[in-house]
Design a protein around this motif. Structure first.
Motif, PDB file in Angstrom:
ATOM      1  N   ASP A   2      22.444   8.165   4.110  1.00 30.69           N
ATOM      2  CA  ASP A   2      22.532   7.526   5.424  1.00 30.69           C
ATOM      3  C   ASP A   2      22.567   6.012   5.257  1.00 30.69           C
ATOM      4  OD1 ASP A   2      22.322   6.668   8.034  1.00 30.69           O
ATOM      5  OD2 ASP A   2      20.598   7.931   8.513  1.00 30.69           O
ATOM      6  N   ASN A   3      23.557   5.374   5.837  1.00 31.28           N
ATOM      7  CA  ASN A   3      23.685   3.918   5.744  1.00 31.28           C
ATOM      8  C   ASN A   3      22.785   3.185   6.733  1.00 31.28           C
ATOM      9  OD1 ASN A   3      25.592   4.045   3.720  1.00 31.28           O
ATOM     10  ND2 ASN A   3      27.298   4.219   5.171  1.00 31.28           N
ATOM     11  N   ASN A   4      22.198   3.896   7.677  1.00 35.94           N
ATOM     12  CA  ASN A   4      21.363   3.281   8.706  1.00 35.94           C
ATOM     13  C   ASN A   4      19.900   3.641   8.484  1.00 35.94           C
ATOM     14  OD1 ASN A   4      23.606   2.198  10.138  1.00 35.94           O
ATOM     15  ND2 ASN A   4      24.016   4.248  10.945  1.00 35.94           N
ATOM     16  N   GLY A   5      19.308   3.132   7.428  1.00 37.42           N
ATOM     17  CA  GLY A   5      17.906   3.409   7.157  1.00 37.42           C
ATOM     18  C   GLY A   5      16.999   2.552   8.021  1.00 37.42           C
ATOM     19  N   TYR A   6      15.777   2.988   8.211  1.00 33.72           N
ATOM     20  CA  TYR A   6      14.812   2.254   9.014  1.00 33.72           C
ATOM     21  C   TYR A   6      13.506   2.131   8.247  1.00 33.72           C
ATOM     22  CZ  TYR A   6      17.988   3.317  12.829  1.00 33.72           C
ATOM     23  OH  TYR A   6      19.091   3.412  13.617  1.00 33.72           O
ATOM     24  N   ALA A   7      12.874   1.000   8.395  1.00 30.11           N
ATOM     25  CA  ALA A   7      11.527   0.822   7.860  1.00 30.11           C
ATOM     26  C   ALA A   7      10.552   1.064   8.998  1.00 30.11           C
ATOM     27  CB  ALA A   7      11.337  -0.586   7.304  1.00 30.11           C
ATOM     28  N   VAL A   8       9.629   1.983   8.804  1.00 29.29           N
ATOM     29  CA  VAL A   8       8.620   2.284   9.818  1.00 29.29           C
ATOM     30  C   VAL A   8       7.266   2.021   9.176  1.00 29.29           C
ATOM     31  CG1 VAL A   8       7.661   4.049  11.319  1.00 29.29           C
ATOM     32  CG2 VAL A   8      10.120   4.026  10.840  1.00 29.29           C
ATOM     33  N   PHE A   9       6.562   1.053   9.708  1.00 26.56           N
ATOM     34  CA  PHE A   9       5.300   0.633   9.116  1.00 26.56           C
ATOM     35  C   PHE A   9       4.143   1.441   9.678  1.00 26.56           C
ATOM     36  CE2 PHE A   9       8.201  -2.944   8.847  1.00 26.56           C
ATOM     37  CZ  PHE A   9       8.102  -3.258   7.505  1.00 26.56           C
ATOM     38  N   LEU A  10       3.201   1.775   8.800  1.00 24.03           N
ATOM     39  CA  LEU A  10       1.988   2.447   9.238  1.00 24.03           C
ATOM     40  C   LEU A  10       1.174   1.479  10.067  1.00 24.03           C
ATOM     41  CD1 LEU A  10       0.858   4.189   5.945  1.00 24.03           C
ATOM     42  CD2 LEU A  10       1.938   5.234   7.914  1.00 24.03           C
ATOM     43  N   GLY A  11       0.443   2.006  10.999  1.00 24.01           N
ATOM     44  CA  GLY A  11      -0.405   1.143  11.803  1.00 24.01           C
ATOM     45  C   GLY A  11      -1.275   1.967  12.725  1.00 24.01           C
ATOM     46  N   THR A  12      -2.103   1.282  13.453  1.00 19.20           N
ATOM     47  CA  THR A  12      -3.029   1.916  14.367  1.00 19.20           C
ATOM     48  C   THR A  12      -2.991   1.163  15.688  1.00 19.20           C
ATOM     49  OG1 THR A  12      -4.465   2.585  12.552  1.00 19.20           O
ATOM     50  CG2 THR A  12      -5.469   2.500  14.718  1.00 19.20           C
ATOM     51  N   ASP A  13      -2.905   1.886  16.781  1.00 22.41           N
ATOM     52  CA  ASP A  13      -2.974   1.285  18.106  1.00 22.41           C
ATOM     53  C   ASP A  13      -4.437   0.939  18.363  1.00 22.41           C
ATOM     54  OD1 ASP A  13      -3.332   0.887  20.868  1.00 22.41           O
ATOM     55  OD2 ASP A  13      -1.660   2.195  21.363  1.00 22.41           O
ATOM     56  N   LEU A  14      -4.759  -0.347  18.396  1.00 18.76           N
ATOM     57  CA  LEU A  14      -6.162  -0.772  18.505  1.00 18.76           C
ATOM     58  C   LEU A  14      -6.807  -0.347  19.816  1.00 18.76           C
ATOM     59  CD1 LEU A  14      -6.083  -4.291  16.821  1.00 18.76           C
ATOM     60  CD2 LEU A  14      -6.945  -2.140  15.895  1.00 18.76           C
ATOM     61  N   ILE A 120      -1.625   3.059   2.952  1.00 16.22           N
ATOM     62  CA  ILE A 120      -1.795   4.411   3.480  1.00 16.22           C
ATOM     63  C   ILE A 120      -2.527   4.361   4.823  1.00 16.22           C
ATOM     64  CG2 ILE A 120      -1.646   5.594   1.248  1.00 16.22           C
ATOM     65  CD1 ILE A 120      -4.662   5.516   1.023  1.00 16.22           C
ATOM     66  N   ASN A 121      -2.527   5.467   5.539  1.00 20.92           N
ATOM     67  CA  ASN A 121      -3.161   5.521   6.868  1.00 20.92           C
ATOM     68  C   ASN A 121      -4.606   5.054   6.849  1.00 20.92           C
ATOM     69  OD1 ASN A 121      -0.958   6.548   8.385  1.00 20.92           O
ATOM     70  ND2 ASN A 121      -1.304   8.558   7.513  1.00 20.92           N
ATOM     71  N   LYS A 122      -5.338   5.418   5.824  1.00 22.06           N
ATOM     72  CA  LYS A 122      -6.745   5.037   5.696  1.00 22.06           C
ATOM     73  C   LYS A 122      -6.911   3.523   5.817  1.00 22.06           C
ATOM     74  CE  LYS A 122      -8.465   6.815   1.948  1.00 22.06           C
ATOM     75  NZ  LYS A 122      -8.538   8.082   2.602  1.00 22.06           N
ATOM     76  N   HIS A 123      -5.987   2.763   5.243  1.00 23.59           N
ATOM     77  CA  HIS A 123      -6.086   1.300   5.292  1.00 23.59           C
ATOM     78  C   HIS A 123      -6.020   0.791   6.725  1.00 23.59           C
ATOM     79  CE1 HIS A 123      -4.211   1.361   1.003  1.00 23.59           C
ATOM     80  NE2 HIS A 123      -5.507   1.607   0.967  1.00 23.59           N
ATOM     81  N   ALA A 124      -5.154   1.383   7.527  1.00 22.74           N
ATOM     82  CA  ALA A 124      -5.025   0.969   8.926  1.00 22.74           C
ATOM     83  C   ALA A 124      -6.316   1.258   9.688  1.00 22.74           C
ATOM     84  CB  ALA A 124      -3.836   1.674   9.584  1.00 22.74           C
ATOM     85  N   VAL A 129     -11.244  -0.765  12.313  1.00 20.40           N
ATOM     86  CA  VAL A 129     -12.680  -0.713  12.607  1.00 20.40           C
ATOM     87  C   VAL A 129     -13.371  -2.036  12.260  1.00 20.40           C
ATOM     88  CG1 VAL A 129     -13.556   0.249  10.430  1.00 20.40           C
ATOM     89  CG2 VAL A 129     -14.653   0.888  12.590  1.00 20.40           C
ATOM     90  N   GLY A 130     -12.675  -2.888  11.509  1.00 27.91           N
ATOM     91  CA  GLY A 130     -13.214  -4.214  11.207  1.00 27.91           C
ATOM     92  C   GLY A 130     -14.394  -4.184  10.260  1.00 27.91           C
ATOM     93  N   LEU A 131     -14.235  -3.453   9.161  1.00 26.74           N
ATOM     94  CA  LEU A 131     -15.301  -3.366   8.158  1.00 26.74           C
ATOM     95  C   LEU A 131     -14.782  -3.818   6.802  1.00 26.74           C
ATOM     96  CD1 LEU A 131     -16.830   0.114   9.045  1.00 26.74           C
ATOM     97  CD2 LEU A 131     -17.821  -2.132   9.506  1.00 26.74           C
ATOM     98  N   PRO A 132     -15.666  -4.409   5.988  1.00 30.30           N
ATOM     99  CA  PRO A 132     -15.248  -4.745   4.624  1.00 30.30           C
ATOM    100  C   PRO A 132     -14.992  -3.472   3.822  1.00 30.30           C
ATOM    101  CG  PRO A 132     -17.583  -5.232   4.926  1.00 30.30           C
ATOM    102  CD  PRO A 132     -17.053  -4.785   6.247  1.00 30.30           C
ATOM    103  N   VAL A 133     -14.082  -3.600   2.857  1.00 30.05           N
ATOM    104  CA  VAL A 133     -13.708  -2.455   2.040  1.00 30.05           C
ATOM    105  C   VAL A 133     -13.983  -2.754   0.569  1.00 30.05           C
ATOM    106  CG1 VAL A 133     -11.289  -3.220   1.844  1.00 30.05           C
ATOM    107  CG2 VAL A 133     -11.837  -0.822   1.510  1.00 30.05           C
ATOM    108  N   ILE A 134     -14.468  -1.740  -0.129  1.00 27.36           N
ATOM    109  CA  ILE A 134     -14.533  -1.788  -1.585  1.00 27.36           C
ATOM    110  C   ILE A 134     -13.372  -0.935  -2.062  1.00 27.36           C
ATOM    111  CG2 ILE A 134     -15.851  -1.229  -3.657  1.00 27.36           C
ATOM    112  CD1 ILE A 134     -18.406  -1.591  -1.988  1.00 27.36           C
ATOM    113  N   ASN A 135     -12.494  -1.539  -2.847  1.00 34.58           N
ATOM    114  CA  ASN A 135     -11.227  -0.921  -3.208  1.00 34.58           C
ATOM    115  C   ASN A 135     -11.102  -0.747  -4.717  1.00 34.58           C
ATOM    116  OD1 ASN A 135      -8.376  -0.197  -2.940  1.00 34.58           O
ATOM    117  ND2 ASN A 135      -7.982  -2.246  -3.764  1.00 34.58           N
ATOM    118  N   THR A 136     -10.820   0.484  -5.153  1.00 32.12           N
ATOM    119  CA  THR A 136     -10.525   0.723  -6.569  1.00 32.12           C
ATOM    120  C   THR A 136      -9.038   0.963  -6.782  1.00 32.12           C
ATOM    121  OG1 THR A 136     -10.774   3.139  -6.568  1.00 32.12           O
ATOM    122  CG2 THR A 136     -12.786   1.833  -6.875  1.00 32.12           C
TER     123      THR A 136
END
Length: 184
Positions: A2-14, A120-124, A129-136
């Motif tokens: 398909d020549n008409n690709g789309y980028a769809v970004f993950l996100g969360t409706d706040l 990934i969805n978890k990041h959104a 939720v506005g919390l610090p993350v510890i990331n491995t």
């Protein structure tokens, strides 16, 4: 092909997320507890075992690890976490997950070494939720966001001492948690 690709970004409706937080609080936090949250699949891509090892080293009963989700490794994770202050909620509705996540003090993103995940969805949800993350997670895209926005700590994958240190730092410093949470 398909020549008409789309980028769809993950996100969360706040607005939806915040509404879910208000009505999804069915598990309530006890006074004096520090909650470290995880939401997602209990499977091979997620290294909860290193988190359990870090909690054993810390040996601080005020830290409660809240694990929201289900998956093929749930029984193994439950066995391995025996004796630790861990709550397995099982699979929750998105609304209830938002409510529980909102009561956490910080969250953890324990992705396995060499995993292919990027954003990934978890990041959104963690950012919403506005919390610090510890990331491995080793993927540079997410590590750069954590660093650039000073919204938590990147930890070398499989470094139990570094992970334990970061858990202790966040569990002992409400001011830092607040600052990093706002940055998220």
């Amino acid at each position: 092909k398909d020549n008409n690709g789309y980028a769809v970004f993950l996100g969360t409706d706040l607005k939806t997320f915040d509404k879910n937080v208000e009505i999804g609080r069915k598990i309530l936090k006890n006074s004096g507890e520090i909650w470290m949250g995880y939401c997602g699949t209990l499977g091979s891509s997620y290294n909860l075992l290193i988190v359990f090892d870090a909690l054993k080293r810390i040996n601080d009963s005020k830290i409660k690890f809240i694990i929201m989700g289900d998956g093929p490794k749930k029984e193994e994770f439950e066995r391995t976490s025996k004796g630790l202050n861990v709550l397995f909620t099982g699979r929750l509705s998105y609304q209830d997950m938002c409510g529980v996540l909102s009561q956490c003090d910080f969250v953890i993103n324990p992705i396995m070494h060499n995993a292919a995940q990027s954003i990934i969805n978890k990041h959104a949800d963690y950012a919403a939720v506005g919390l610090p993350v510890i990331n491995t997670q080793e993927n540079n895209e997410y590590r750069k966001l954590v660093e650039q926005y000073n919204m938590g700590f990147n930890v070398d994958n499989n470094d139990i001492d570094d992970l334990a240190e970061k858990i202790q730092i966040l569990s002992n410093d409400a001011t830092l948690r607040s600052k990093m949470g706002k940055n998220a």
